[in-house]
Design an enzyme around this catalytic site. Structure first.
Site, PDB file in Angstrom:
ATOM      1  CD  GLN A  38      39.293  48.845  42.295  1.00 27.60           C
ATOM      2  OE1 GLN A  38      39.513  50.037  42.116  1.00 27.60           O
ATOM      3  NE2 GLN A  38      39.893  48.497  41.303  1.00 27.60           N
ATOM      4  CG  PHE A  39      40.494  43.431  47.160  1.00 20.75           C
ATOM      5  CD1 PHE A  39      41.259  41.966  47.065  1.00 20.75           C
ATOM      6  CD2 PHE A  39      39.225  43.379  47.089  1.00 20.75           C
ATOM      7  CE1 PHE A  39      40.462  41.006  45.868  1.00 20.75           C
ATOM      8  CE2 PHE A  39      38.399  42.339  46.448  1.00 20.75           C
ATOM      9  CZ  PHE A  39      39.110  41.687  46.146  1.00 20.75           C
ATOM     10  CB  THR A  40      41.226  44.637  42.689  1.00 23.08           C
ATOM     11  OG1 THR A  40      40.930  45.319  42.124  1.00 23.08           O
ATOM     12  CG2 THR A  40      40.254  43.284  42.865  1.00 23.08           C
TER      13      THR A  40
END
Length: 150
Positions: free
Chosen positions: A78-80
């Site tokens: 999850q890059f966020t």
């Protein structure tokens, strides 16, 4: 590297309405990777995940780790998690590593965690638009950052 651990009764990942992974009771781990992250960051975090005492013992006290309760793990990239909200209202993801860096580190994270746990770690699909469903147990949610080892 940042991770968000949620103690779950169950969790699953779907892509385009197709089930990819599912676990029963255990941990859902969301994994965010930055360009500067290394295998050292992974080693610290997987040891913390494997030893984190967030499961109830017979007296109802969070005193057991994932191995002691036979729990399952689902790790989702999850890059966020690398978002910066310092300026303005639109998050910046400039710290998030690109696929060339993040994918190998995500794979190392899941492989190393599986080795420590002695069982497979379920995963999402790196880079895909995923739908993650979970029943948070407790709720128990723990955030860790390998750059801020508190």
């Amino acid at each position: 590297m940042r991770i968000l651990i949620q103690r779950v009764r169950r969790a699953s990942v779907s892509v385009r309405n197709e089930l990819v992974s599912r676990i029963g009771a255990g941990m859902l781990i969301l994994v965010g990777i930055a360009d500067e992250d290394t295998v050292e960051d992974i080693e610290w975090l997987v040891r913390k995940c494997a030893g984190l005492r967030i499961f109830d013992d017979a007296e109802g006290v969070m005193n057991l780790d994932i191995r002691q309760v036979g729990g399952e793990v689902l790790a989702v990239s999850q890059f966020t998690l690398m978002a910066s909200t310092k300026k303005g209202n639109r998050p910046s993801y400039i710290r998030a590593a690109g696929e060339a860096t993040a994918l190998p580190l995500y794979r190392i994270f899941t492989e190393r965690l599986a080795e420590l746990l002695g069982r497979p770690v379920a995963t999402g699909v790196f880079g895909a638009d995923m739908q993650v469903e979970l029943i948070n147990d407790g709720p128990v949610t723990i955030w860790m950052d390998s750059r801020n080892r508190e």
